[in-house]
Design a protein around this motif. Structure first.
Motif, PDB file in Angstrom:
ATOM      1  N   ALA A  79      29.753 -96.861  70.438  1.00 13.64           N
ATOM      2  CA  ALA A  79      29.100 -97.806  71.339  1.00 13.64           C
ATOM      3  C   ALA A  79      27.661 -97.421  71.658  1.00 13.64           C
ATOM      4  O   ALA A  79      26.903 -98.243  72.136  1.00 13.64           O
ATOM      5  N   VAL A  80      27.279 -96.168  71.397  1.00 17.13           N
ATOM      6  CA  VAL A  80      25.910 -95.720  71.647  1.00 17.13           C
ATOM      7  C   VAL A  80      25.361 -95.064  70.392  1.00 17.13           C
ATOM      8  O   VAL A  80      26.103 -94.643  69.514  1.00 17.13           O
ATOM      9  N   SER A  81      24.040 -94.985  70.310  1.00 20.28           N
ATOM     10  CA  SER A  81      23.394 -94.416  69.140  1.00 20.28           C
ATOM     11  C   SER A  81      22.272 -93.486  69.577  1.00 20.28           C
ATOM     12  O   SER A  81      21.638 -93.684  70.612  1.00 20.28           O
ATOM     13  N   ASN A  82      21.996 -92.477  68.770  1.00 17.37           N
ATOM     14  CA  ASN A  82      20.903 -91.547  69.026  1.00 17.37           C
ATOM     15  C   ASN A  82      19.656 -91.878  68.208  1.00 17.37           C
ATOM     16  O   ASN A  82      18.707 -91.106  68.201  1.00 17.37           O
ATOM     17  N   VAL A  83      19.636 -92.987  67.532  1.00 19.10           N
ATOM     18  CA  VAL A  83      18.531 -93.345  66.663  1.00 19.10           C
ATOM     19  C   VAL A  83      17.270 -93.570  67.498  1.00 19.10           C
ATOM     20  O   VAL A  83      17.276 -94.314  68.473  1.00 19.10           O
ATOM     21  N   GLY A  84      16.189 -92.894  67.126  1.00 18.44           N
ATOM     22  CA  GLY A  84      14.920 -93.056  67.805  1.00 18.44           C
ATOM     23  C   GLY A  84      14.763 -92.225  69.059  1.00 18.44           C
ATOM     24  O   GLY A  84      13.741 -92.323  69.724  1.00 18.44           O
ATOM     25  N   LEU A  85      15.728 -91.410  69.397  1.00 20.52           N
ATOM     26  CA  LEU A  85      15.661 -90.584  70.596  1.00 20.52           C
ATOM     27  C   LEU A  85      15.468 -89.126  70.200  1.00 20.52           C
ATOM     28  O   LEU A  85      15.835 -88.714  69.098  1.00 20.52           O
ATOM     29  N   GLY A  86      14.909 -88.332  71.111  1.00 18.24           N
ATOM     30  CA  GLY A  86      14.764 -86.905  70.877  1.00 18.24           C
ATOM     31  C   GLY A  86      16.123 -86.247  70.775  1.00 18.24           C
ATOM     32  O   GLY A  86      17.150 -86.799  71.177  1.00 18.24           O
ATOM     33  N   ILE A 143      13.445 -77.954  84.864  1.00 17.40           N
ATOM     34  CA  ILE A 143      12.090 -77.776  84.332  1.00 17.40           C
ATOM     35  C   ILE A 143      12.032 -76.558  83.416  1.00 17.40           C
ATOM     36  O   ILE A 143      11.386 -76.592  82.366  1.00 17.40           O
ATOM     37  N   ILE A 144      12.702 -75.479  83.779  1.00 18.74           N
ATOM     38  CA  ILE A 144      12.708 -74.291  82.939  1.00 18.74           C
ATOM     39  C   ILE A 144      13.367 -74.582  81.590  1.00 18.74           C
ATOM     40  O   ILE A 144      12.867 -74.176  80.536  1.00 18.74           O
ATOM     41  N   PHE A 145      14.502 -75.283  81.606  1.00 15.75           N
ATOM     42  CA  PHE A 145      15.228 -75.542  80.361  1.00 15.75           C
ATOM     43  C   PHE A 145      14.606 -76.652  79.510  1.00 15.75           C
ATOM     44  O   PHE A 145      14.585 -76.547  78.286  1.00 15.75           O
ATOM     45  N   PHE A 146      14.121 -77.703  80.144  1.00 13.68           N
ATOM     46  CA  PHE A 146      13.683 -78.871  79.384  1.00 13.68           C
ATOM     47  C   PHE A 146      12.204 -79.199  79.509  1.00 13.68           C
ATOM     48  O   PHE A 146      11.728 -80.157  78.904  1.00 13.68           O
ATOM     49  N   GLY A 147      11.465 -78.451  80.299  1.00 14.36           N
ATOM     50  CA  GLY A 147      10.066 -78.756  80.527  1.00 14.36           C
ATOM     51  C   GLY A 147       9.227 -78.751  79.260  1.00 14.36           C
ATOM     52  O   GLY A 147       8.354 -79.600  79.073  1.00 14.36           O
ATOM     53  N   SER A 148       9.474 -77.796  78.379  1.00 10.53           N
ATOM     54  CA  SER A 148       8.673 -77.708  77.155  1.00 10.53           C
ATOM     55  C   SER A 148       8.972 -78.843  76.190  1.00 10.53           C
ATOM     56  O   SER A 148       8.100 -79.247  75.415  1.00 10.53           O
ATOM     57  N   SER A 149      10.175 -79.390  76.232  1.00 12.74           N
ATOM     58  CA  SER A 149      10.511 -80.483  75.312  1.00 12.74           C
ATOM     59  C   SER A 149      10.036 -81.838  75.823  1.00 12.74           C
ATOM     60  O   SER A 149       9.959 -82.786  75.050  1.00 12.74           O
ATOM     61  N   VAL A 150       9.684 -81.931  77.086  1.00  5.76           N
ATOM     62  CA  VAL A 150       9.190 -83.180  77.642  1.00  5.76           C
ATOM     63  C   VAL A 150       7.712 -83.350  77.332  1.00  5.76           C
ATOM     64  O   VAL A 150       7.253 -84.449  77.046  1.00  5.76           O
ATOM     65  N   LEU A 151       6.964 -82.269  77.394  1.00  8.28           N
ATOM     66  CA  LEU A 151       5.511 -82.339  77.157  1.00  8.28           C
ATOM     67  C   LEU A 151       5.169 -82.410  75.711  1.00  8.28           C
ATOM     68  O   LEU A 151       5.583 -82.153  74.788  1.00  8.28           O
ATOM     69  N   PHE A 164      17.595 -85.732  74.301  1.00  8.19           N
ATOM     70  CA  PHE A 164      17.290 -86.791  75.262  1.00  8.19           C
ATOM     71  C   PHE A 164      18.482 -87.086  76.176  1.00  8.19           C
ATOM     72  O   PHE A 164      18.326 -87.188  77.386  1.00  8.19           O
ATOM     73  N   ARG A 165      19.650 -87.216  75.598  1.00 10.09           N
ATOM     74  CA  ARG A 165      20.828 -87.594  76.387  1.00 10.09           C
ATOM     75  C   ARG A 165      21.182 -86.521  77.413  1.00 10.09           C
ATOM     76  O   ARG A 165      21.495 -86.832  78.555  1.00 10.09           O
ATOM     77  N   ILE A 166      21.127 -85.267  77.025  1.00  9.70           N
ATOM     78  CA  ILE A 166      21.497 -84.197  77.953  1.00  9.70           C
ATOM     79  C   ILE A 166      20.451 -84.064  79.061  1.00  9.70           C
ATOM     80  O   ILE A 166      20.789 -83.814  80.227  1.00  9.70           O
ATOM     81  N   ARG A 167      19.160 -84.251  78.725  1.00  6.33           N
ATOM     82  CA  ARG A 167      18.106 -84.206  79.753  1.00  6.33           C
ATOM     83  C   ARG A 167      18.281 -85.332  80.762  1.00  6.33           C
ATOM     84  O   ARG A 167      18.202 -85.119  81.970  1.00  6.33           O
ATOM     85  N   THR A 168      18.514 -86.528  80.258  1.00  6.25           N
ATOM     86  CA  THR A 168      18.651 -87.684  81.129  1.00  6.25           C
ATOM     87  C   THR A 168      19.903 -87.572  81.993  1.00  6.25           C
ATOM     88  O   THR A 168      19.874 -87.904  83.185  1.00  6.25           O
ATOM     89  N   THR A 169      20.975 -87.101  81.418  1.00  6.96           N
ATOM     90  CA  THR A 169      22.203 -86.905  82.188  1.00  6.96           C
ATOM     91  C   THR A 169      21.976 -85.890  83.301  1.00  6.96           C
ATOM     92  O   THR A 169      22.457 -86.070  84.424  1.00  6.96           O
TER      93      THR A 169
END
Length: 99
Positions: free
Chosen positions: A37-44, A91-99, A47-52
């Motif tokens: 029902a969901v797809s990871n196409v076009g996402l980092g 921020i420590i875990f995901f900050g570098s992947s956001v920028l 992305f899903r774990i950060r948003t969750t």
């Protein structure tokens, strides 16, 4: 129901609520992914774990609003401290992947 207006009660609520919310959202997304029902196409890649994680942290806003209406300021202080710790960890875990 009367809640304790203590810092420790707020810390417990502020730590447990995002953990439970993250776990539920994670397993819902896993189920939807297996069902196709969901797809990871076009996402980092994460992305899903950060948003969750962000959504789970934001669940503390619901608890803050509830305790604000009850004027439980010490409990609110504990929730804010727990939320701050979660945000710093995010921020420590995901900050570098956001920028």
């Amino acid at each position: 129901m009367q809640y304790k207006n203590t810092l420790w009660y707020g810390l417990v609520v502020g730590v447990i609520l995002p953990l439970v919310g993250f776990t539920l959202l994670y397993f819902i997304f896993q189920y939807l992914d297996r069902a196709g029902a969901v797809s990871n196409v076009g996402l980092g890649e994460d992305f899903r774990i950060r948003t969750t994680g962000i959504i789970a942290i934001a669940l503390n806003a619901i608890a803050l609003n509830r305790f604000y209406n009850q004027r439980a300021t010490q409990t609110m202080r504990g929730i804010v401290i727990a939320t701050f710790v979660y945000v710093v960890a995010w921020i420590i875990f995901f900050g570098s992947s956001v920028l």
